[in-house]
Write an enzyme that holds these catalytic residues in place. Structure first.
Site, PDB file in Angstrom:
ATOM      1  N   GLU A  35       2.942  -5.171  -2.516  1.00 43.93           N
ATOM      2  CA  GLU A  35       3.253  -3.730  -2.560  1.00 43.93           C
ATOM      3  C   GLU A  35       3.859  -3.350  -3.906  1.00 43.93           C
ATOM      4  O   GLU A  35       3.579  -2.289  -4.444  1.00 43.93           O
ATOM      5  CB  GLU A  35       4.188  -3.377  -1.404  1.00 43.93           C
ATOM      6  CG  GLU A  35       3.485  -3.475  -0.048  1.00 43.93           C
ATOM      7  CD  GLU A  35       4.429  -3.225   1.101  1.00 43.93           C
ATOM      8  OE1 GLU A  35       5.390  -4.007   1.266  1.00 43.93           O
ATOM      9  OE2 GLU A  35       4.223  -2.277   1.853  1.00 43.93           O
ATOM     10  N   GLY A  59       5.904  -7.364   0.419  1.00 46.12           N
ATOM     11  CA  GLY A  59       6.538  -6.495  -0.566  1.00 46.12           C
ATOM     12  C   GLY A  59       6.162  -6.860  -1.984  1.00 46.12           C
ATOM     13  O   GLY A  59       6.226  -6.027  -2.887  1.00 46.12           O
TER      14      GLY A  59
HETATM   15  N1  T1G Z   1      11.918 -14.391   2.472  1.00 50.55           N
HETATM   16  C1  T1G Z   1      12.866 -15.361   2.511  1.00 50.55           C
HETATM   17  N2  T1G Z   1      12.594 -16.691   2.448  1.00 50.55           N
HETATM   18  C2  T1G Z   1      11.301 -17.042   2.342  1.00 50.55           C
HETATM   19  C3  T1G Z   1      10.258 -16.091   2.306  1.00 50.55           C
HETATM   20  C4  T1G Z   1      10.609 -14.709   2.358  1.00 50.55           C
HETATM   21  N3  T1G Z   1       9.691 -13.735   2.301  1.00 50.55           N
HETATM   22  N4  T1G Z   1       9.076 -16.772   2.192  1.00 50.55           N
HETATM   23  C5  T1G Z   1       9.379 -18.071   2.173  1.00 50.55           C
HETATM   24  N5  T1G Z   1      10.705 -18.240   2.264  1.00 50.55           N
HETATM   25  C6  T1G Z   1      11.426 -19.524   2.234  1.00 50.55           C
HETATM   26  C7  T1G Z   1      11.090 -20.382   3.445  1.00 50.55           C
HETATM   27  O1  T1G Z   1      11.919 -20.026   4.530  1.00 50.55           O
HETATM   28  C8  T1G Z   1      11.392 -21.760   2.904  1.00 50.55           C
HETATM   29  O2  T1G Z   1      12.807 -21.880   2.908  1.00 50.55           O
HETATM   30  C9  T1G Z   1      10.973 -21.669   1.436  1.00 50.55           C
HETATM   31  O3  T1G Z   1      10.962 -20.264   1.119  1.00 50.55           O
HETATM   32  C10 T1G Z   1       9.596 -22.239   1.197  1.00 50.55           C
HETATM   33  O4  T1G Z   1       8.718 -21.594   2.128  1.00 50.55           O
HETATM   34  C11 T1G Z   1       8.625  -4.620   2.811  1.00 50.55           C
HETATM   35  C12 T1G Z   1       8.904  -6.105   5.023  1.00 50.55           C
HETATM   36  C13 T1G Z   1       5.139 -17.876   0.347  1.00 50.55           C
HETATM   37  C14 T1G Z   1       3.061 -18.824   1.362  1.00 50.55           C
HETATM   38  O5  T1G Z   1       5.725 -13.028   5.178  1.00 50.55           O
HETATM   39  O6  T1G Z   1       4.048 -17.172   3.761  1.00 50.55           O
HETATM   40  O7  T1G Z   1       7.557  -8.162   2.589  1.00 50.55           O
HETATM   41  O8  T1G Z   1      12.928 -23.874   4.467  1.00 50.55           O
HETATM   42  O9  T1G Z   1       8.052 -23.703   3.325  1.00 50.55           O
HETATM   43  O10 T1G Z   1       4.526 -23.626   2.485  1.00 50.55           O
HETATM   44  O11 T1G Z   1       6.430  -4.677   3.562  1.00 50.55           O
HETATM   45  O12 T1G Z   1       6.577 -19.192   2.491  1.00 50.55           O
HETATM   46  O13 T1G Z   1      13.033 -24.182   1.969  1.00 50.55           O
HETATM   47  O14 T1G Z   1      14.948 -23.088   3.191  1.00 50.55           O
HETATM   48  O15 T1G Z   1       6.776 -21.545   3.670  1.00 50.55           O
HETATM   49  O16 T1G Z   1       4.771 -23.232  -0.042  1.00 50.55           O
HETATM   50  C15 T1G Z   1       6.300 -10.751   3.810  1.00 50.55           C
HETATM   51  C16 T1G Z   1       6.288 -15.515   4.017  1.00 50.55           C
HETATM   52  C17 T1G Z   1       7.747 -10.566   4.096  1.00 50.55           C
HETATM   53  C18 T1G Z   1       5.616 -14.401   3.252  1.00 50.55           C
HETATM   54  C19 T1G Z   1       4.930 -20.309   0.622  1.00 50.55           C
HETATM   55  N6  T1G Z   1       6.063 -12.030   3.213  1.00 50.55           N
HETATM   56  N7  T1G Z   1       6.231 -16.771   3.279  1.00 50.55           N
HETATM   57  O17 T1G Z   1       4.563 -21.307   1.553  1.00 50.55           O
HETATM   58  O18 T1G Z   1       6.657 -22.778   1.455  1.00 50.55           O
HETATM   59  S1  T1G Z   1       8.063  -9.043   4.913  1.00 50.55           S
HETATM   60  C20 T1G Z   1       5.817 -13.103   3.976  1.00 50.55           C
HETATM   61  C21 T1G Z   1       5.096 -17.528   3.274  1.00 50.55           C
HETATM   62  C22 T1G Z   1       7.765  -7.871   3.734  1.00 50.55           C
HETATM   63  C23 T1G Z   1       7.460  -5.516   3.106  1.00 50.55           C
HETATM   64  C24 T1G Z   1       7.720  -6.483   4.217  1.00 50.55           C
HETATM   65  C25 T1G Z   1       5.229 -18.861   2.614  1.00 50.55           C
HETATM   66  C26 T1G Z   1       4.577 -18.935   1.228  1.00 50.55           C
HETATM   67  P1  T1G Z   1      13.491 -23.357   3.143  1.00 50.55           P
HETATM   68  P2  T1G Z   1       7.529 -22.432   2.764  1.00 50.55           P
HETATM   69  P3  T1G Z   1       5.075 -22.825   1.351  1.00 50.55           P
END
Ligand code: T1G
Length: 697
Positions: free
Chosen positions: A105, A102
């Site tokens: 996006e 997002g």
């Molecule tokens: N939402 C909520 N929490 C998130 C999050 C997210 N999108 N991304 C990371 N966290 C939390 C994670 O759980 C952890 O929490 C902390 O942040 C650090 O993350 C509408 C529907 C960004 C590359 O899939 O790939 O958008 O354990 O340990 O290694 O089309 O996090 O500390 O409590 O991974 O430095 C799409 C997912 C969502 C990205 C950073 N986005 N995140 O990596 O840290 S769906 C993703 C990552 C969406 C739209 C659709 C990675 C990172 P805690 P981390 P990191």
């Protein structure tokens, strides 16, 4: 808690800062703050341009995954982005860190995009069993070539700023590292140049022929192997290519909402959070790991060389001990090859390779060279006597505070620790072959292992880019103990009527890369045979032991390495072919045991295989060997190829229902009531109407 979105206006530029640590996820508060600021800025006659950027380490990294599964709250992201795209004030997305999902996006719904050179961009929704649901599938192919858009959306892979600029995803790469200042400067230049809004949805989709689209669909469908999201991504892209924007947006939304309801989506989001939670265990909370910079490795075979490679890639100094010059030379060559592979894959620069081989890695024949090592990992022959001898020597040589680790895959770490005067410094670090590739690391905690040694195992795993899972001490720890159980169940399934070839087909259709018998042939049947002979003295006479694998070994058939095992292997042919002689061996055993074979469907085979896996896993959690069901899921996903989109055996059990699993077990008990004993935890959860996920905390 301060507002997650704040706006200031500086010389006609409205600067909107998103501040929702740790990754500026698009929570409901962020969404409503963002659209309110954009509306206010657009209505302000003194504002000539709008800049949106993220505070902290990154731009928006996506929708707030923690909100999934809960009732959706307005403002929803798709209409928010469309409203933002339609404003009459030019908008600039200023990007750094990882603009993902997002977040990307939102940037695509902005009129212009500028980024730091270190920024990365991706649409990883497919890794969550979803597709970009806020216009990503409709806007991205209007900004970059369709084929590249398809690749990004169906792989979820990130691209860097240079590639993004070349593709046209961003307009400029900013100098320096102040993304806020760069965004403002870019906006000021826009105003000076008299450039107005440039809505992405007004741009035509980039050209692609129907043949090209068909080829993309065919390729993605073949690779999907049961996964739904990648195929839905292509359907959404086809809408972008063939429909007016608004219709395509509607189609994307329909497809997104369909995927939101799937078990695959809940499984993959379970995995996302489980992989981050598995390293959070009470015993190491607030415990500082010991400093590790020099690592000793004993044994330069496949495992030892792989471990050495993994440590070198993590920037550690490595000394590898072998028994003679020839073995040391072989280890040096293997590590060199492993590192060259990393160079070829772009994971290591040639300069770094040269530096490692010059002064970060060396071999030795003398354990005395470990006197200053912070950690020594042995990967010698899987014999308790050999390992106890090694640890006795290390105890005398290594400095106080050095961690002594065994890579054993099943031996008792307590018995190994007992050979030292420092049991608190002894731990199991069970790597999976090839150790520099496989992500799983089982940190096996013995009775006296100190908490900071456990913390050191987890820290080492993270530094190596692995996922560490805590295991207690038992035969086979988490993964191998479960594998031994389901292998027995599968042997029982073969005796009951399935062929090894039915089993492999059913397991591959379930989503595993290879079936059990193909894997056994690849690993070498003699290894399992030696293991079964080792265990024979302790075998309970009540066990319904399947002999056909031993019989095949007695024929000298050890699998690929001898050209025959369960399959027949011919020169130059990739796979093996079924062997009628193997079926004859099995038929003879059934006859000797008075077993009348029954027809088995693929589902029957999977139900048995999964019931055994789930039951043994429930025992492992019940005994505290694994701390939570999620620890078992992460182990099977990252060490044994369990399909990610099924979430792991415990997630799968919750999906099919624990009562069904228990009932299946009770049915199989009629065949073999020794092996099929229901795990107490499974019975307890069924009685309480609970799920395994209720134990994940
Ligand atoms: N939402 C909520 N929490 C998130 C999050 C997210 N999108 N991304 C990371 N966290 C939390 C994670 O759980 C952890 O929490 C902390 O942040 C650090 O993350 C509408 C529907 C960004 C590359 O899939 O790939 O958008 O354990 O340990 O290694 O089309 O996090 O500390 O409590 O991974 O430095 C799409 C997912 C969502 C990205 C950073 N986005 N995140 O990596 O840290 S769906 C993703 C990552 C969406 C739209 C659709 C990675 C990172 P805690 P981390 P990191």
């Amino acid at each position: 808690m301060s507002a997650p979105v704040i706006m200031t206006v500086e010389n006609g530029i409205a600067v909107i800062e998103i501040n929702n640590p740790p990754v500026n996820a698009l929570s409901q508060a962020v969404r409503s703050g963002l659209i309110e600021c954009v509306r206010e800025a657009d209505a302000d006659g003194a504002v000539d341009a709008i800049v949106i950027y993220g505070a902290g380490r990154t731009f928006i990294a996506g929708a707030d995954i923690k909100e999934f599964g809960k009732p959706p709250q307005e403002p929803h992201l798709p209409p928010l982005i469309s409203e933002m795209e339609a404003v009459s004030t030019p908008t600039v997305a200023a990007l750094h860190g990882t603009a993902l999902g997002g977040g990307l996006e939102t940037a695509l719904g902005s009129h212009y995009r500028i980024a730091l050179a270190s920024a990365r961009f991706g649409l990883p929704e497919v890794k969550l069993g979803l597709l970009p649901g806020a216009g990503g599938t409709q806007r991205l192919p209007r900004v970059i070539p369709v084929a590249k858009a398809a690749d990004m959306i169906t792989s979820g892979a990130m691209i860097g700023a240079k590639e993004a600029l070349d593709l046209g995803l961003i307009d400029e790469i900013a100098e320096g590292d102040d993304i806020r200042a760069a965004g403002i400067a870019f906006a000021q230049d826009l105003v000076k140049a008299g450039k107005g809004p440039r809505p992405t949805n007004a741009r035509p989709c980039n050209p692609v022929t129907s043949d090209e689209m068909a080829a993309i669909r065919a390729k993605v469908t073949k690779a999907a192997r049961g996964l739904m999201a990648p195929v839905s991504c292509i359907t959404a892209l086809e809408a972008a290519v063939s429909m007016p924007f608004e219709d395509g947006l509607k189609r994307e939304r329909e497809l997104f909402m369909e995927l939101m309801q799937t078990d695959q989506r809940s499984a993959m989001i379970h995995v996302f959070f489980a992989e981050r939670k598995v390293g959070k265990i009470a015993e190491i909370e607030g415990v500082a790991p010991r400093d590790i910079s020099q690592v000793g490795v004993i044994g330069g075979g496949t495992m030892g060389s792989g471990i050495a490679t993994s440590a070198l890639l993590a920037g550690l100094e490595v000394i590898l001990a072998e028994r003679d010059d020839a073995a040391a030379a072989r280890a040096l060559e293997t590590v060199g090859k492993n590192l060259s592979g990393a160079v070829k894959r772009g994971k290591l620069s040639q300069a770094k390779y040269d530096a490692i081989m010059a002064d970060q890695f060396r071999t030795t024949l003398d354990y005395a060279d470990f006197s200053n090592a912070d950690l020594v990992i042995e990967a010698v022959f899987e014999s308790m006597e050999v390992k106890q001898d090694v640890f006795g020597k290390l105890d005398a040589i290594c400095k106080p505070g050095a961690i002594l680790a065994s890579n054993t895959s099943y031996l008792n770490i307590n018995d190994i620790a007992a050979m030292t005067k420092r049991p608190q410094d002894v731990v199991g670090l069970h790597f999976f072959s090839p150790a520099h590739v496989m992500k799983l690391l089982e940190v096996v905690v013995a009775d006296k292992t100190a908490p900071d040694v456990v913390a050191s195992g987890f820290a080492l795993g993270k530094r190596m880019g692995k996922i560490a899972v805590r295991s207690g001490v038992c035969d086979g720890f988490i993964g191998n103990r479960i594998m031994n159980a389901y292998a027995k169940a599968i042997n029982g399934t073969v005796l009951a009527g399935a062929s090894p070839y039915d089993v492999d087909r059913a397991m591959e259709n379930f989503g595993l890369a290879m079936g059990l018998f193909s894997v056994a042939d690849l690993a070498g049947l003699d290894i399992g045979w030696a293991n079964r002979k080792r265990m024979a003295p302790n075998r309970d006479p009540r066990e319904r032991y399947a002999e056909f694998a031993d019989k095949i070994c007695e024929l000298g058939r050890y699998g690929r390495k001898t050209g025959r095992g369960f399959y027949v292997y011919e020169e130059g042919k990739r796979g093996g072919t079924p062997d009628p002689e193997v079926l004859e061996v099995i038929a003879q055993e059934r006859a000797a045991k008075g077993i009348q074979p029954t027809e088995m469907s693929d589902q029957d085979i999977i139900d048995r295989y999964m019931a055994a896996m789930i039951n043994e896993a429930a025992r492992i959690v019940g005994e505290g060997i694994a701390q939570r069901p999620l620890d078992v899921d992460i182990t099977l996903l990252n060490g044994y190829g369990f399909p990610r989109w099924r979430g792991g055996p415990m997630q799968y059990a919750d999906t099919v229902g624990l009562e069904k699993v228990l009932n299946d077990i009770k049915t199989y008990q009629k065949e073999d009531d020794y092996f099929w004993q229901p795990a107490p935890l499974l019975e307890q959860l069924v009685a309480e109407g609970k799920t395994f996920s209720s134990l994940n905390g």
